[in-house]
Design a protein around this motif. Structure first.
Motif, PDB file in Angstrom:
ATOM      1  N   CYS A 153     -13.560  -1.612  20.151  1.00  0.00           N
ATOM      2  CA  CYS A 153     -14.872  -1.267  20.704  1.00  0.00           C
ATOM      3  C   CYS A 153     -15.192   0.195  20.385  1.00  0.00           C
ATOM      4  O   CYS A 153     -14.434   1.089  20.772  1.00  0.00           O
ATOM      5  N   CYS A 210     -15.391   2.177  23.950  1.00  0.00           N
ATOM      6  CA  CYS A 210     -14.252   2.476  24.826  1.00  0.00           C
ATOM      7  C   CYS A 210     -12.895   2.270  24.148  1.00  0.00           C
ATOM      8  O   CYS A 210     -11.854   2.522  24.753  1.00  0.00           O
ATOM      9  N   CYS A 237     -16.968  -2.287  30.433  1.00  0.00           N
ATOM     10  CA  CYS A 237     -17.702  -1.896  29.226  1.00  0.00           C
ATOM     11  C   CYS A 237     -18.542  -3.069  28.736  1.00  0.00           C
ATOM     12  O   CYS A 237     -19.765  -3.013  28.751  1.00  0.00           O
ATOM     13  N   CYS A 281     -16.726  -6.484  23.782  1.00  0.00           N
ATOM     14  CA  CYS A 281     -15.561  -5.750  24.278  1.00  0.00           C
ATOM     15  C   CYS A 281     -14.972  -6.479  25.479  1.00  0.00           C
ATOM     16  O   CYS A 281     -15.698  -6.926  26.369  1.00  0.00           O
TER      17      CYS A 281
HETATM   18 ZN    ZN Z   1     -15.681  -1.283  25.210  1.00  0.00          ZN
END
Ligand code: ZN
Ligand code: PLP
Length: 485
Positions: free
Chosen positions: A48, A51, A35, A30
């Protein structure tokens, strides 16, 4: 994620044991720094799961056999009877090592060229020899998309997908369709906006035998729907939210460098639609620098059509920046809200970049930051005039591609690009993709001109090369020919 929902996918994953070094040293990550979640390359993801951010393919380079110098790639050309060495993408596979050789799907993509055009250089106010055009129209389906599609369908094969889909303004569908028909590996459904697609592109999807849905909406609508369908049906998605596609598109930059004998140019200029190319180019140079294979990087100019100028608006007008991985979400959502409230939809003759919400926005912001980039917008008039100059200057491209040259002209006027800079424009798609627009510009037919071009604010055709209607009589023909002298 559809990996769990797709029975054939699951079966394939359990059965297949891939034990190459390349596979284990590549992973998905990501791009949001807070993240930074990582995933195996055998997972099929378009964002992702944690997130919602975009994903990169990353490599543990120290575990991989990376060439010490880019010159090592030159010798590959001598082995062009081997399909992977012939491919203008996979010849560089050590720089995108996510797939075992025996899984790679190639149809001879990437046999493209970089050439200077002095007539075009003069048109934009550059010195002779300094404006170079990278002609991606020479790909099997006639656009740069084949560079990315070869990588996406390779990954689709790695995960055992049998069905693939994309939303498209035309070239992605043409590319996916030719890969499917040439290899027989996938059944393909393409979603195109209705009435928005150039004829050459639609004819390709149909002729290659792909199921073609003409959605009563535009690209963004098609993109939204195909993502739902891909999720619900476990169909492999081949749009540029697919991080593997961008891995293939890095190779465009490797070929540019190769053609320049591994010298880095001053500028890369590219039309911006969904911003996959800009993102992929940024990643290519970032990695080459990280690997010590280049010692400087070019600047990047992304050119929007004025009628589809989301990136220009956000970056140049509202100051949106990558901000170390924290671009101001409020600026983006506010802009999109205004678009919705005013019912503003992208509208340009450069249909390949007629995009409202570019899917790779954040990656493009990252590339702009790293390569001291600029964003500009050019009108459809400027695009078509540039296109006519490109044509008479020895290349044929579709309207979106010509935005790059129109962008250089503007950046020369502003003094941002110097006449002596070495500038590479990416001609993203072939001339024959959109004959309707080309003929409307050149033909001496006001009704056709107004119908096709007038609605987008194009008023004149200063570089029109009008066909001459002549009676079927040798004397009249001779009169016309003498008048040329
Ligand atoms: Zn992420
Ligand atoms: C897809 C496409 C673009 C836009 O490229 P992005 O990577 O989406 O920004 C530009 N020109 C042509 C001909 C295309 O097919």
């Amino acid at each position: 994620m559809y990996g769990q929902e797709c029975p054939s996918h699951g079966r394939y994953r359990r059965r297949r044991v891939i034990s190459t070094q390349a596979k284990t040293a590549a992973f998905q990550k990501c791009i949001a720094p807070e993240c930074a979640a990582t995933f195996d390359v055998t997972e099929t993801l378009t964002g992702c799961p944690r997130c919602g951010g975009l994903l990169d393919i990353e490599y543990e380079w120290d575990r991989l056999p990376v060439p010490r110098s880019l010159r090592e790639f030159e010798s590959r050309w001598g082995r062009r009877n081997e399909p992977l060495e012939f491919s203008g993408v996979w010849r560089f596979r050590q720089l995108l090592p996510f797939a075992p050789d025996d899984q790679i799907v190639t149809i001879g993509e990437g046999q493209t060229i970089l050439r200077p055009s002095d007539p075009v250089a003069r048109y934009v106010g550059m010195d002779n020899g300094k404006l170079l055009l990278q002609y991606e129209g020479l790909n099997p389906s006639g656009s740069f998309k084949d560079n990315g599609m070869t990588a996406a369908v390779t990954h689709a094969r790695m995960v055992g997908a049998k069905h693939a889909a994309c939303a498209s303004t035309g070239n992605t569908s043409a590319s996916l369709a030719v890969f499917a028909s040439a290899t027989g590996l996938f059944q393909v459904i393409v979603f195109v906006g209705s009435g928005k697609i150039a004829f050459g592109k639609l004819s390709q999807a149909l002729d290659y035998g792909s199921k073609t849905l003409q959605l009563l909406g535009d690209f963004d609508d098609a993109m939204h729907q195909v993502q739902q369908v891909a999720k619900q049906q476990g169909i492999y998605l081949c749009n540029s939210v697919n991080p593997f596609r961008l891995e293939g598109q890095k190779a465009i930059m490797y070929r540019v460098l190769e053609a320049l004998r591994w010298e880095v140019p001053d500028w890369i200029v590219v039309p911006g639609g969904n911003l996959g190319n800009s993102s992929a180019f940024g990643k290519a140079f970032r990695e080459l620098r990280q690997l010590g294979l280049i010692d400087r990087v070019p600047r990047l100019a992304i050119i929007n059509a004025a009628g589809a100028n989301t990136l220009y608006q956000l970056v140049e007008q509202r100051g949106l920046r990558w901000s170390d991985g924290h671009p101001d979400r409020k600026v983006i959502s506010q802009f999109y809200r205004e678009m919705d409230e005013t019912k503003h939809r992208a509208s340009t003759l450069a249909t390949a970049i007629e995009i409202n919400r570019p899917v790779n926005l954040t990656k493009a912001l990252r590339a702009l930051e790293a390569f001291d980039g600029v964003v500009r917008q050019v009108s459809d008039q400027e695009i078509l005039d540039a296109k006519a100059q490109i044509g008479s200057g020895g290349f044929g491209c579709e309207p979106a591609s010509a935005a790059s040259v129109a962008g250089v002209k503007l950046l020369r006027t502003e003094g941002v690009i110097a006449p002596s800079d070495r500038v590479v424009c990416i001609l993203t798609g072939h001339q024959l993709k959109d004959p309707t627009t080309t003929v409307a510009y050149h033909a001496n037919d006001r009704e056709q001109f107004d119908r096709v071009l007038g609605s987008r604010g194009v008023r004149e055709a200063p570089f029109a090369n009008q066909p001459i209607v002549v009676a079927n009589e040798i004397d009249r023909i001779m009169d016309v020919i003498r008048s040329f002298e």
